[in-house]
Design an enzyme around this catalytic site. Sequence first.
Site, PDB file in Angstrom:
ATOM      1  N   ASP A   9      35.130  39.192  47.427  1.00  0.00           N
ATOM      2  CA  ASP A   9      36.138  38.972  46.491  1.00  0.00           C
ATOM      3  C   ASP A   9      35.836  37.317  46.686  1.00  0.00           C
ATOM      4  OD1 ASP A   9      37.612  36.612  44.895  1.00  0.00           O
ATOM      5  OD2 ASP A   9      39.329  37.755  46.571  1.00  0.00           O
ATOM      6  N   GLY A  31      39.137  38.556  34.883  1.00  0.00           N
ATOM      7  CA  GLY A  31      38.761  38.675  36.162  1.00  0.00           C
ATOM      8  C   GLY A  31      38.208  37.478  36.524  1.00  0.00           C
ATOM      9  N   VAL A  32      37.299  37.456  37.609  1.00  0.00           N
ATOM     10  CA  VAL A  32      36.315  36.189  38.062  1.00  0.00           C
ATOM     11  C   VAL A  32      37.334  34.770  37.713  1.00  0.00           C
ATOM     12  CG1 VAL A  32      34.773  36.092  37.578  1.00  0.00           C
ATOM     13  CG2 VAL A  32      35.118  35.597  40.366  1.00  0.00           C
ATOM     14  N   ASP A  33      37.553  34.273  36.874  1.00  0.00           N
ATOM     15  CA  ASP A  33      38.199  33.605  36.258  1.00  0.00           C
ATOM     16  C   ASP A  33      39.838  32.969  36.442  1.00  0.00           C
ATOM     17  OD1 ASP A  33      38.072  30.651  34.823  1.00  0.00           O
ATOM     18  OD2 ASP A  33      38.190  31.776  32.325  1.00  0.00           O
ATOM     19  N   THR A 117      28.695  40.564  33.431  1.00  0.00           N
ATOM     20  CA  THR A 117      28.883  41.899  33.272  1.00  0.00           C
ATOM     21  C   THR A 117      29.489  42.545  33.465  1.00  0.00           C
ATOM     22  OG1 THR A 117      29.038  42.292  35.639  1.00  0.00           O
ATOM     23  CG2 THR A 117      27.107  41.634  34.450  1.00  0.00           C
ATOM     24  N   TYR A 120      32.840  40.555  29.424  1.00  0.00           N
ATOM     25  CA  TYR A 120      31.661  40.074  28.624  1.00  0.00           C
ATOM     26  C   TYR A 120      30.609  41.190  28.100  1.00  0.00           C
ATOM     27  CZ  TYR A 120      33.423  34.918  27.765  1.00  0.00           C
ATOM     28  OH  TYR A 120      33.346  33.965  27.071  1.00  0.00           O
TER      29      TYR A 120
END
Length: 167
Positions: A9, A31-33, A117, A120
């Site tokens: 993470d 996601g990561v955002d 990845t 998107y």
Amino acid sequence: MKLTVSQGDITKCKVDAIVNAANSSLLGGGGVDGAIHRAAGPELVTECRTLNGCQTGDAKLTGGYRLPAPYVIHTVGPVWNGGKNREPELLASCYRRVLEIASERALKSVAFPNISTGIYGFPKEKACTIALETVRNFGKQQQTSVEHVQFVCFDDENYRLYQQQLA
Ligand code: AR6
């Protein structure tokens, strides 16, 4: 410039800057955002609101607030649309712009997620090749303060690809 790969993470990384795979609003998402905004706390979106968004292929820096990393460099990857809409070029631009901004700020360590990845839809193997090539070339061609670039993979497939392609 040293390049390393790890799995985990990115919000836990103790580096000078972690990179966010954001969208052009810079106001958060999934996601990561989403993970970065949750871990940084609400002050992050407050600062992001002052930035007037970000174009695809570009990047902007903010503080890290409650993250262990003092800075976040937000970049906007391309949405994969078959590959004939400059997607590879725009993805390479994300990696370069992040490293340019990190260099301007004299940062030494940067951690990247696997931009584009997830939601998107950029093919993972192609994205991995572009990421590694672009970062390696930047390290060779530019004067930079960045000594360590970490690729933080979340899913097993990306982790395997990065281990293979970095070897
Ligand atoms: N740490 C590291 N990597 C992660 C984490 C994490 N905590 N969570 C997910 N990933 P994505 P994109 C990986 O979808 O494709 C957002 O809504 C994930 O496995 O986060 O660039 C934005 O607001 C994948 O490999 O970003 C945009 O609208 C990688 O991070 C859109 O998604 C990127 O997946 C951007 O899509």
